[in-house]
Design an enzyme around this catalytic site. Structure first.
Site, PDB file in Angstrom:
ATOM      1  N   CYS A 110     -53.317  25.611  39.693  1.00  0.00           N
ATOM      2  CA  CYS A 110     -53.185  24.201  39.378  1.00  0.00           C
ATOM      3  C   CYS A 110     -51.920  23.910  38.554  1.00  0.00           C
ATOM      4  CB  CYS A 110     -54.456  23.705  38.688  1.00  0.00           C
ATOM      5  SG  CYS A 110     -54.726  21.932  38.779  1.00  0.00           S
ATOM      6  N   HIS A 111     -52.063  23.420  37.334  1.00  0.00           N
ATOM      7  CA  HIS A 111     -50.926  23.103  36.465  1.00  0.00           C
ATOM      8  C   HIS A 111     -50.435  24.301  35.649  1.00  0.00           C
ATOM      9  CE1 HIS A 111     -52.389  19.030  37.321  1.00  0.00           C
ATOM     10  NE2 HIS A 111     -51.189  18.598  36.973  1.00  0.00           N
TER      11      HIS A 111
END
Length: 181
Positions: A110-111
């Site tokens: 994800c991030h």
């Protein structure tokens, strides 16, 4: 398959996406490995379900107390606030970079690649992430791909990456395969 192996999960005191922490954590446990929660502060971390507070989890150790040498691999869960905080803490960035320098596997979802960008370890690597990080990763010299899982062996270590919570099953399996050697 992970008997005797200890895997670090690096998270900020607040903001980790809970499912991106708990699903790979359970996968490591079920495979016989020992997951350890590493953070920038002792005590507990506050996980989130997107923008809503979720559960709290006890920290096993801090980035100041350990190094990559203490672990067999690293998982970097996402959540927007989690890696945004980690990349501002030099000890957390050094801890993550240490796995690349030691040739140890890293799994990022994800991030989470924001921390890797700060550690300057994505140049000439193939990686995926949450789509909004594409420009950041490309500007840092990475080859960004929109795929469920990317396994990159082009650098000093193996780097597993995924985009989002929907990719967790594939992400966890790829991480286990890489961590098992």
């Amino acid at each position: 398959m992970l008997n005797g192996k200890t895997i670090a999960f690096l998270v900020a005191p607040e903001g980790v996406e809970q499912v991106e922490l708990t699903e790979p954590w359970q996968a490591v446990r079920q495979a016989g490995g020992t997951p350890r929660l590493v953070s920038t502060e002792p005590g507990e971390i506050q996980a989130f379900n997107h923008l809503d507070k979720a559960d709290r989890f006890p920290v096993d150790t801090t980035v100041e107390e350990v190094s990559a040498a203490d672990f067999d691999g690293l998982v970097l869960p996402g959540g927007v606030a989690n890696p945004d905080h980690l990349r501002t803490v030099p000890a957390a960035v050094r801890f993550a970079k240490g796995f690349f320098e030691a040739g140890k596997p890293v799994a990022s979802i994800c991030h989470a690649p924001w921390t890797l960008i700060e550690a300057d370890v994505v140049r000439d690597r193939t990686i995926t992430s949450w789509p909004s990080l594409r420009t950041d990763l490309t500007n840092a010299g990475a080859d960004w791909q929109d795929q469920e899982v990317v396994i990159c062996v082009a650098g000093t270590n193996t780097l597993v990456s995924s985009r989002r919570p929907d990719d967790l099953k594939a992400f966890s399996q790829a991480a286990l395969d890489v961590f098992s050697g």
